[in-house]
Design an enzyme around this catalytic site. Structure first.
Site, PDB file in Angstrom:
ATOM      1  CB  CYS A 207      -0.934   0.008   1.211  1.00  0.00           C
ATOM      2  SG  CYS A 207      -2.148  -1.330   1.217  1.00  0.00           S
TER       3      CYS A 207
ATOM      4  NE  ARG B 130      -2.908  -4.533  -2.904  1.00  0.00           N
ATOM      5  CZ  ARG B 130      -2.377  -3.839  -1.889  1.00  0.00           C
ATOM      6  NH1 ARG B 130      -2.622  -2.543  -1.804  1.00  0.00           N
ATOM      7  NH2 ARG B 130      -1.629  -4.423  -0.989  1.00  0.00           N
TER       8      ARG B 130
END
Length: 222
Positions: free
Chosen positions: A57, A134
């Site tokens: 991330c 995601r």
């Protein structure tokens, strides 16, 4: 019974489709309270990430910031989301700036109650955890969902593809054309198929088209 369970899951997790209006939301972010109406008249990319202070991330946030100016040049905003708190987001943004020399300028939703994530289907029904997938939603200036992409937790996203996707969608809207595989801004586009026999014949003698066959023609936009 299985079909009913599947329908209930879809209702619970949202799972909005391409062409539908984006679910309305109001949420706390690192830039204060924001809602869908704040993006009226603008395109925006809404993306979710599993958690703050995680390696993949972190690479994505640095990369998203890297394309932010380009997107804004196309009247397109970025909006991130995870189920972490505003405090956690702020601490992570500061950590990224300190360790990666990158200031995160776009807002990030603190979705602790999972309300926005649920509306957009960002938490997979089969998941045992609360982290968001995601997901990437491209939403146009009329609030319509134009694209939906999901990535597994282990795979970071490709920023060039997100930029390419927004450019392709905006090109389609402006010129009424389609874009072929691997298209990039400046490449030839796919002309809409002719609607009549006369139109098909006319293209054979029109130098502005590059035709392989009557139904398959490319053209420059310049």
């Amino acid at each position: 019974m299985e079909e009913n369970t599947h329908t209930e899951q879809e209702q619970r997790y949202g799972l909005p489709r391409i062409g539908e209006k984006a679910p309305d939301f109001t949420a706390q972010t690192t830039h204060g309270e924001l809602s869908l109406k704040d993006y009226k008249g603008k395109w925006f990319v809404l993306f979710s990430h599993p958690a703050d202070f995680t390696p993949v991330c972190t690479t994505e946030f640095v990369a998203f910031q890297g394309i932010y100016d380009h997107l804004r040049g196309m009247n397109t905003e970025l909006l991130g989301l995870s189920v972490d708190s505003v405090t956690s987001h702020i601490a992570w943004m500061r950590n990224i700036e300190e360790n990666f020399d990158t200031k995160i300028e776009f807002p990030v939703i603190a979705d602790l109650d999972q309300q926005v994530a649920t509306k957009f289907g960002m938490i997979m029904p089969e998941s045992n955890g609360t982290e968001t997938s995601r997901a990437v939603f491209v939403i146009d200036d009329k609030g319509t969902i134009r694209s939906v992409i999901y990535y597994p937790l282990t795979t970071g996203r490709n920023m060039d593809e997100i930029v390419r996707l927004v450019e392709a969608l905006r090109t389609t809207d402006k010129h009424g054309v389609s874009t072929p595989a691997d298209w990039k801004k400046g490449d030839k586009v796919v002309a809409s198929p002719p609607k009549t026999v006369e139109d098909a014949r006319a293209r054979e003698n029109d130098d502005s088209y590059e035709c392989v066959d009557w139904y398959f023609c490319k053209q420059n936009l310049d």
